[in-house]
Scaffold this active site. Structure first.
Site, PDB file in Angstrom:
ATOM      1  N   ASP A 254       0.861  -1.183   0.000  1.00  0.00           N
ATOM      2  CA  ASP A 254       0.000   0.000   0.000  1.00  0.00           C
ATOM      3  C   ASP A 254       0.906   1.244   0.000  1.00  0.00           C
ATOM      4  O   ASP A 254       1.670   1.454   0.927  1.00  0.00           O
ATOM      5  CB  ASP A 254      -0.879  -0.008   1.257  1.00  0.00           C
ATOM      6  N   ALA A 257       0.578   6.481   1.925  1.00  0.00           N
ATOM      7  CA  ALA A 257       1.227   7.554   2.696  1.00  0.00           C
ATOM      8  C   ALA A 257       2.741   7.543   2.582  1.00  0.00           C
ATOM      9  O   ALA A 257       3.421   8.177   3.385  1.00  0.00           O
ATOM     10  CB  ALA A 257       0.827   7.441   4.164  1.00  0.00           C
ATOM     11  N   ALA A 258       3.280   6.879   1.582  1.00  0.00           N
ATOM     12  CA  ALA A 258       4.726   6.761   1.469  1.00  0.00           C
ATOM     13  C   ALA A 258       5.395   8.125   1.337  1.00  0.00           C
ATOM     14  O   ALA A 258       6.421   8.397   1.975  1.00  0.00           O
ATOM     15  CB  ALA A 258       5.092   5.876   0.277  1.00  0.00           C
ATOM     16  N   GLY A 259       4.824   9.004   0.529  1.00  0.00           N
ATOM     17  CA  GLY A 259       5.410  10.327   0.348  1.00  0.00           C
ATOM     18  C   GLY A 259       5.377  11.158   1.613  1.00  0.00           C
ATOM     19  O   GLY A 259       6.309  11.930   1.897  1.00  0.00           O
ATOM     20  N   ASP A 260       4.309  11.018   2.397  1.00  0.00           N
ATOM     21  CA  ASP A 260       4.201  11.766   3.646  1.00  0.00           C
ATOM     22  C   ASP A 260       5.235  11.275   4.660  1.00  0.00           C
ATOM     23  O   ASP A 260       5.837  12.078   5.383  1.00  0.00           O
ATOM     24  CB  ASP A 260       2.798  11.640   4.227  1.00  0.00           C
TER      25      ASP A 260
END
Length: 317
Positions: A254, A257-260
């Site tokens: 998933d 939210a990797a960038g956050d």
């Protein structure tokens, strides 16, 4: 153990409640299909970044706006439990808390629809109250899930207080990123699709990322960090220095939210005074770990998990 910064890290941005559906594949136009599971949780790029910072052990203060509906309490409880400071989060009387509708397929890819609600009703006269979050902070993080003109005004204020300003240009507004942000932001952190929207170049490796970064520098960007997911991260300064951080080997489920989480790791390291190469590598490890678990804010890793990944796959900053 990486030292903690003095003072707090400021985050200004969106606060949402996410409704997430997991499917084997994305539906076709006009198709009705059953989902494998459905969950509700905290989201919004501002809240995600704030929680990710708290998980890493940083003191974080979030500024933003929610409605006075039942979803606001859901979001507030989740952020309080995570250790996020909420002194500068305001309530819009009669407003709706932001919400996002997210579909995730078996490959970990996502499609997201966002209703900004109270996030998008911030006005210029709200800026002084929001900017109080700057007091005592050296680093501030902002994104584009609040009105672009508010982001510009806040960046302008942060500049007067000699802060490191990290702007994630997501989502890129339909009319493009305001010209002022290219010069006001200390660091701009687009992903592949955002880089293409801003420069016309889809970065797929260090060479294409370098070409895109050159365009951003010509527009005034001091430091560009281009996130390419499983292809790694390219960072470049206007003085000509640059570098490439290869991807971490993880099993993604998933990427919501990797960038956050990447941004939170970057902010934490820069607030500690780390050099850019170390900060970007640490941030990349945060982003990679976030893809290994479902959810938005819930996917944020702890500092111990990040350091363990760095130990397994290369030297620790």
């Amino acid at each position: 153990m990486i030292p903690l910064p003095t003072g707090h890290i400021a985050v200004i941005g969106s606060i949402n409640v996410d409704f997430v559906c997991r499917v084997h594949r994305f539906p076709h136009a006009g198709e009705t299909m059953h989902v494998r599971s459905a969950t509700t949780g905290l989201g919004g790029k501002g809240a995600n970044q704030a929680v990710a910072l708290a998980r890493l052990g940083s003191v974080v203060e979030l500024a933003g706006q929610m409605g006075d509906d039942p979803l606001a309490q859901v979001a507030r409880t989740a952020m309080t439990d995570a250790g996020v400071g909420l002194r500068f989060v305001h309530t819009e009387t009669g407003g709706e808390t932001g919400r996002a509708f997210i579909t995730v397929n078996d490959a970990g890819e996502n499609q997201i629809l966002v209703h900004g609600g109270a996030n998008m009703t911030l006005r210029p006269d709200d800026v002084p109250a929001l900017a109080r979050v700057f007091d005592g902070a050296r680093v501030v993080m902002m994104q584009m899930e609040i009105p672009p003109d508010i982001v510009v005004r806040l960046c302008d204020q942060a500049r007067t207080q000699d802060m490191t300003i990290i702007v994630d240009p997501a989502p890129v507004p339909p009319d493009g990123l305001p010209d002022a942000l290219f010069t006001l932001a200390t660091i701009l952190t687009p992903n592949e699709t955002e880089t293409q929207a801003l420069t016309g170049i889809l970065p797929t490796d260090a060479t294409t990322a370098r070409a895109a970064a050159a365009i951003l520098h010509r527009r005034g960007v001091e430091c560009a960090i281009i996130k390419m997911g499983a292809r790694g991260v390219f960072h470049s300064r206007r003085d000509g220095t640059d570098g490439f951080v290869p991807p971490f080997a993880v099993t993604a489920v998933d990427s919501v939210a990797a960038g956050d989480c990447f941004g939170a790791g970057l902010a934490r390291m820069l607030a500690c005074g780390a050099p850019m190469e170390q900060a970007v590598r640490y941030a990349a490890a945060c982003g990679a770990l976030a893809t290994t678990r479902p959810g938005a804010a819930d996917a944020a890793p702890t500092a111990e998990e990040v350091e363990a990944l760095l130990d397994r796959q290369g030297p620790r900053p």
